[in-house]
Design an enzyme around this catalytic site. Sequence first.
Site, PDB file in Angstrom:
ATOM      1  N   SER A 153       2.761 -26.573  -1.908  1.00 30.54           N
ATOM      2  CA  SER A 153       2.046 -25.314  -2.143  1.00 30.54           C
ATOM      3  C   SER A 153       1.768 -24.618  -0.821  1.00 30.54           C
ATOM      4  CB  SER A 153       0.719 -25.586  -2.859  1.00 30.54           C
ATOM      5  OG  SER A 153      -0.095 -24.439  -2.758  1.00 30.54           O
ATOM      6  N   HIS A 169       5.961 -24.055  -4.124  1.00 28.11           N
ATOM      7  CA  HIS A 169       4.946 -23.654  -5.101  1.00 28.11           C
ATOM      8  C   HIS A 169       4.175 -22.467  -4.541  1.00 28.11           C
ATOM      9  CE1 HIS A 169       2.223 -24.593  -8.492  1.00 28.11           C
ATOM     10  NE2 HIS A 169       1.226 -24.298  -7.670  1.00 28.11           N
ATOM     11  N   MET A 174      -2.119 -17.422 -11.510  1.00 25.68           N
ATOM     12  CA  MET A 174      -3.532 -17.547 -11.881  1.00 25.68           C
ATOM     13  C   MET A 174      -4.088 -16.130 -11.961  1.00 25.68           C
ATOM     14  SD  MET A 174      -4.345 -20.841  -9.516  1.00 25.68           S
ATOM     15  CE  MET A 174      -2.878 -20.563  -8.527  1.00 25.68           C
ATOM     16  N   MET A 179      -3.129 -15.466  -7.116  1.00 20.15           N
ATOM     17  CA  MET A 179      -4.506 -15.409  -7.630  1.00 20.15           C
ATOM     18  C   MET A 179      -5.012 -13.978  -7.573  1.00 20.15           C
ATOM     19  SD  MET A 179      -6.094 -18.623  -5.587  1.00 20.15           S
ATOM     20  CE  MET A 179      -5.293 -20.235  -5.607  1.00 20.15           C
ATOM     21  N   HIS A 206       3.093 -20.011  -9.670  1.00 27.37           N
ATOM     22  CA  HIS A 206       1.940 -20.375 -10.492  1.00 27.37           C
ATOM     23  C   HIS A 206       1.024 -19.154 -10.580  1.00 27.37           C
ATOM     24  CE1 HIS A 206      -1.835 -23.218 -10.772  1.00 27.37           C
ATOM     25  NE2 HIS A 206      -1.668 -22.497 -11.847  1.00 27.37           N
ATOM     26  N   ASP A 239      -1.125 -30.572 -10.272  1.00 22.87           N
ATOM     27  CA  ASP A 239      -1.429 -29.667  -9.158  1.00 22.87           C
ATOM     28  C   ASP A 239      -2.906 -29.761  -8.797  1.00 22.87           C
ATOM     29  OD1 ASP A 239      -1.637 -27.516  -7.412  1.00 22.87           O
ATOM     30  OD2 ASP A 239      -1.163 -25.987  -8.901  1.00 22.87           O
ATOM     31  N   ASP A 259       1.210 -19.854  -5.225  1.00 18.94           N
ATOM     32  CA  ASP A 259      -0.012 -19.671  -6.009  1.00 18.94           C
ATOM     33  C   ASP A 259      -0.475 -18.224  -5.946  1.00 18.94           C
ATOM     34  OD1 ASP A 259      -0.796 -22.360  -6.964  1.00 18.94           O
ATOM     35  OD2 ASP A 259      -0.848 -22.843  -4.828  1.00 18.94           O
ATOM     36  N   MET A 273      -3.564 -28.992 -14.521  1.00 19.45           N
ATOM     37  CA  MET A 273      -4.338 -28.807 -13.289  1.00 19.45           C
ATOM     38  C   MET A 273      -5.231 -30.028 -13.080  1.00 19.45           C
ATOM     39  SD  MET A 273      -3.427 -26.070 -11.788  1.00 19.45           S
ATOM     40  CE  MET A 273      -4.669 -26.147 -10.479  1.00 19.45           C
TER      41      MET A 273
HETATM   42  C1  DX5 Z   1      -5.114 -24.446  -6.690  1.00 19.02           C
HETATM   43  C2  DX5 Z   1      -3.616 -24.284  -6.552  1.00 19.02           C
HETATM   44  C3  DX5 Z   1      -2.943 -25.429  -5.925  1.00 19.02           C
HETATM   45  C4  DX5 Z   1      -3.380 -25.762  -4.521  1.00 19.02           C
HETATM   46  C5  DX5 Z   1      -3.100 -27.205  -4.269  1.00 19.02           C
HETATM   47  O1  DX5 Z   1      -5.604 -23.465  -7.514  1.00 19.02           O
HETATM   48  O2  DX5 Z   1      -3.026 -24.098  -7.834  1.00 19.02           O
HETATM   49  O3  DX5 Z   1      -1.526 -25.274  -5.985  1.00 19.02           O
HETATM   50  O4  DX5 Z   1      -2.762 -24.984  -3.555  1.00 19.02           O
HETATM   51  O5  DX5 Z   1      -3.567 -27.530  -3.015  1.00 19.02           O
HETATM   52  P1  DX5 Z   1      -3.994 -29.031  -2.614  1.00 19.02           P
HETATM   53  O6  DX5 Z   1      -2.774 -29.899  -2.734  1.00 19.02           O
HETATM   54  O7  DX5 Z   1      -4.478 -28.866  -1.218  1.00 19.02           O
HETATM   55  O8  DX5 Z   1      -5.063 -29.460  -3.581  1.00 19.02           O
HETATM   56 ZN    ZN Z   2      -0.850 -24.147  -7.981  1.00 20.75          ZN
END
Ligand code: DX5
Ligand code: ZN
Length: 223
Positions: A7, A32, A67, A36, A65, A174, A34, A136
Amino acid sequence: MLIISPSVLAADFSKLGEELKKVKDAGAEYIHLDVMDGIFVPNISFGIPVIASLRKKATAFFDVHLMITDPIRYIDDFVKAGADLLTIHYESCSDPAAALRAIKAAGIKAAVAIKPATPAEDIFPLLAEVDMALVMTVEPGFGGQKLIPETIEKVRVLRSYAVANGLTLDIQVDGGITAENLPLLTEAGANVIVAGSAIFRADDPAAVIAEMNEQASKHPYQA
Ligand code: DX5
Ligand code: ZN
């Protein structure tokens, strides 16, 4: 086979291109990403233009991903930006099946994610239509959190359901994953592993990825 998906949330955003190359050279096939929106989760990361720019530099498989609230509004934009897989949250839309159908219709892989409090059973009716389910293992929104152990049982429930119903299903996990706790997840049935801090904050990302593969081969899911 285990797939590791680093990620970039834990990467240095001032040099994302180089960071992607670093983990690709270290043996990761997926990246990955993310996304948001500050509404579905209490944080804002990056979006369509950043992914489109990275796409020009990177050959990795883009595991995106989402969110964000009502992701169906932006599916075509993320596909055009270069996503290879789009994950939407079950909790983020009024009609998750429609969003998943829109992703498949755009010609890429589709996945459905559940937050820690959402029961695995809620997404059973969607599993025949998706390529992957994302469990998650932390509350979405931030990297660097500790894995919530109670979420692991949901991986087992989903894998058992997929096996019992003859479904080919990737199960992604994740949040808070390290080479040390990875065996708990692969034994439960996960095969796509997201790791941000554990990989990008390591002195030797290649060693972490190698150790994750080693641990997964010693502790695979057994039906
Ligand atoms: C959190 C994200 C994850 C995050 C994971 O909302 O979806 O992908 O970046 O990071 P680590 O591995 O540091 O928990
Ligand atoms: Zn994620």
